[in-house]
Every structure is written in structure tokens, then in C-alpha cells.
Design a protein around this motif. Structure first.
Motif, short mmCIF file in Angstrom:
data_model
loop_
_atom_site.label_atom_id
_atom_site.label_comp_id
_atom_site.label_asym_id
_atom_site.label_seq_id
_atom_site.Cartn_x
_atom_site.Cartn_y
_atom_site.Cartn_z
N MET A 144 0.80 -1.08 -0.01
CA MET A 144 -0.11 0.00 0.06
C MET A 144 0.69 1.28 -0.20
N LYS A 145 0.32 2.17 -0.95
CA LYS A 145 1.36 3.48 -0.88
C LYS A 145 0.45 4.62 -0.03
N VAL A 146 1.21 5.78 0.12
CA VAL A 146 0.59 6.76 0.89
C VAL A 146 -0.66 7.44 -0.02
N SER A 147 -0.53 7.25 -1.38
CA SER A 147 -1.58 7.79 -2.16
C SER A 147 -3.06 6.78 -2.13
N ASP A 148 -2.82 5.75 -1.57
CA ASP A 148 -4.04 4.77 -1.22
C ASP A 148 -4.88 5.41 -0.21
N TYR A 149 -4.18 6.15 0.87
CA TYR A 149 -5.22 6.78 1.90
C TYR A 149 -5.60 7.96 1.31
N SER A 150 -7.05 8.24 1.54
CA SER A 150 -7.98 9.29 1.52
C SER A 150 -7.26 10.36 2.41
N LEU A 151 -7.31 11.57 2.09
CA LEU A 151 -6.80 12.63 3.02
C LEU A 151 -7.77 12.44 4.36
N ASP A 152 -8.83 12.28 4.51
CA ASP A 152 -9.76 11.98 5.75
C ASP A 152 -8.91 10.80 6.64
N LYS A 153 -8.82 9.87 5.96
CA LYS A 153 -8.02 8.47 6.48
C LYS A 153 -6.95 8.94 6.94
N LEU A 154 -5.92 9.70 6.08
CA LEU A 154 -4.66 9.81 6.48
C LEU A 154 -4.74 10.69 7.87
N VAL A 155 -5.71 11.89 7.79
CA VAL A 155 -5.76 12.66 9.08
C VAL A 155 -5.97 11.80 10.18
N ASP A 156 -6.96 10.91 10.07
CA ASP A 156 -7.60 10.08 11.22
C ASP A 156 -6.29 9.38 11.91
N GLN A 157 -5.64 8.59 10.87
CA GLN A 157 -4.57 7.75 11.13
C GLN A 157 -3.57 8.55 11.85
N ALA A 158 -2.98 9.80 11.28
CA ALA A 158 -1.85 10.33 11.79
C ALA A 158 -2.20 10.99 13.10
#
Length: 307
Positions: A1-15
Motif C-alpha cells: 500500500m502507498k501513501v496515495s492509497d489513503y484518502s486525506l480523511d483517512k490519513l488525518v485520522d491515522q496521523a
């Protein structure tokens, strides 16, 4: 999985979670914790091709990019960079979170990655052979390596040439290239298809914009490279391309002065630099026009392959 596979909302939630967001930059795994949506949006753009790492991976750097807890989170808003819970730098303006993160990550590597000999150099590769571009700030190495990366060379690094002691090979770390001031327009005009992040004015180095590494270079971030050439670049306005061979003692001295941790390695460091210089052809390079210098280096590599 790449960083681009995360939606922005999912990235914000994970970070923003307890576990944080982990991604692999080639030589190191970074765990980042942040709730700053604009910063994470830019990070997603610049690092979109990099692989996501599992939260239970061995983490080299635990970093946090966040606002201070005092009134500065609302008035004249600021942002902090922390490594392992320690704040190492003065706060930056909130809208400069990206350059703060990149400079903070540079600090982490420069102070902790002593398993490698670290050269202050850009590195690119073609036909399996690596070209090391050691230089002091203002030499044009970032502009040159960025241009080469857009014209068929594999991009390994802009800031750190990481030499593995066991075999002298170069370990890639194809992070975004920080272009400064006039270089931003030069690269945009030279390669309109290149992806640059937003410009950040009034940093300690002037205006900064980060150039995303080509997808193929990031896909090969685990492929080591064999050093073949050491070229000390120098931009000089209006100059013709001049590629001049230099002696090994001269190259050894210049390379050692462009190493972050030469002294830390002691005798081993001297032998590594010596062996690197012995295995490479060494040159000084004067240039001004990017098309001309790239054509010259392409021809140079072709002739070297034939001989």
C-alpha cells in the motif's frame, strides 16, 4: 500500500491517532503524529508513491508536528517539531509546517544514521551506475539533480548520499527536493510536468518549494546503486559546460569536507572515502544551462559505458 492509497480523511485520522502514520522513505521508517490537515495534505502529495509501513514495524524516527498548547495555537499561530517527545527547534509559523518537517527529518538523519557514511550530496543513477554530486549550498546541486531526475536519471537523494560500509554501495532516500528562490522557476520552466508543492516564502533560506521525486525512483527505493562518478558541480551564470578531471587526493579532500559524519567513523571513515574515490572517476563541473549540461552528462555516461 502507498501513501496515495489513503484518502486525506483517512490519513488525518491515522496521523492523529495513538499509533500515528508510518511510511518508509527507503532507508528509514518514519512514524508521524499530526492533526494539521493542510500539512498532511501536502505530505500526501509529496510522498504519494512511498510505501506505507505497519505500525508495528521497527520505527527509526517518531516525530510529531503539532501546535503548541498555549495561545500560539490561535494567535500568530505556530507549529512545533518533536522527535521522541523532545522539541529541538524554535516554533515555526503554522503555514511553514512542511519545511519544518523536512528540516527536522534532515536533523534526525544527520544525527542518528551513523550506520552509514553520510555525504552532503545529491545522487542520481543511470545504466546501473551512480553519479555523486557533493557540494556546498549555492552550488546548484539540487537544481541539477532535480533536472536530471526529470530527464531519465533515477533519483536517489538530494541531501544525503548514504554509503553502506559493508560494500560501499549507495542506499537511496528519494525524498522531495527543496528548491530555493530562483531555482523554483528554473525547474518549473524546464520541466512543466514536474510536481512541486506550494512555495513557502520568508523561511531561513528564502522561498522554498519541494519537488516530488519521480514515481519510478520511489518504486526502486530499495535498489542500491554502485558509485561510478564523483562530480563537484558549480553553477556559474553564462558559463559553458566544463567537465574537468581532478586528481584523487583533491577529490578525497573535497569529499571528506562534504561528509556529515566523516570524523565519527574515524579510521573506517577515512578508508571508506578513500575506497570510494579510488573506485570512481572524479571531476569538477561548471555549468549554467540545464539542457546543455544534461546533454553533456548523457554523452559522458554513454561514452563511459562503451569503454
Amino acid at each position: 500500500m502507498k501513501v496515495s492509497d489513503y484518502s486525506l480523511d483517512k490519513l488525518v485520522d491515522q496521523a492523529g491517532s495513538y499509533d500515528g502514520f508510518c511510511f518508509d522513505i527507503g532507508s528509514f521508517v518514519v512514524n508521524i503524529k499530526s492533526r494539521e490537515q493542510r500539512f498532511l495534505e501536502i505530505l500526501q502529495t509529496l510522498y504519494q508513491y512511498f510505501p506505507v509501513a505497519a505500525s508495528d514495524s521497527f520505527i527509526d524516527f517518531h516525530v510529531r508536528v503539532s501546535r503548541p498548547s498555549n495561545y500560539r495555537q490561535w494567535i500568530k499561530r505556530q507549529v512545533l517539531f518533536e522527535i521522541d517527545g523532545r522539541m529541538l527547534f524554535e516554533p515555526f509559523p503554522l503555514d511553514h509546517a512542511t519545511p519544518l518537517f523536512e528540516w527536522g527529518l534532515n536533523w534526525c538523519i544527520a544525527t542518528r544514521a551513523h550506520q552509514y557514511l553520510m555525504l552532503h550530496s545529491a545522487v542520481v543513477e543511470k545504466h546501473g551506475k551512480a553519479l555523486i554530486l557533493p557540494a556546498f549550498p549555492g552550488s546548484g546541486k539540487s537544481t541539477l539533480s532535480a533536472a536530471l531526475a526529470q530527464k531519465g536519471w533515477r533519483f536517489l537523494s538530494d541531501e544525503f548520499g548514504l554509503i553502506r560500509p559493508s560494500d560501499g554501495r549507495i542506499v537511496p532516500i528519494p525524498r522531495p527536493t527543496p528548491l530555493k528562490n530562483e531555482s523554483i522557476k528554473v525547474v518549473r520552466d524546464f520541466a512543466p510536468e514536474a510536481v512541486l508543492g506550494p512555495s513557502f516564502p520568508k523561511t531561513r533560506k528564502g522561498t522554498i518549494a519541494h519537488l516530488r521525486a519521480p514515481e519510478e525512483s520511489v518504486q526502486r527505493l530499495k535498489d542500491l546503486a554502485i558509485p561510478a562518478w564523483i562530480i563537484f558541480p558549480q553553477y556559474k551564470a553564462g558559463s559553458e559546460v566544463e567537465l574537468t578531471g581532478v586528481g584523487k587526493p583533491y577529490a578525497l579532500f573535497k569529499l571528506a569536507t562534504n561528509a556529515f559524519n566523516y570524523e565519527v567513523h574515524g579510521t573506517v571513515g577515512f578508508k571508506m572515502v578513500r575506497d570510494l574515490v579510488k573506485s570512481c572517476d572524479c571531476y569538477n563541473l561548471m555549468y549554467s544551462n540545464l539542457d546543455d549540461v544534461i546533454a553533456r552528462l548523457d554523452d559522458f555516461v554513454l561514452v563511459s559505458d562503451e569503454t
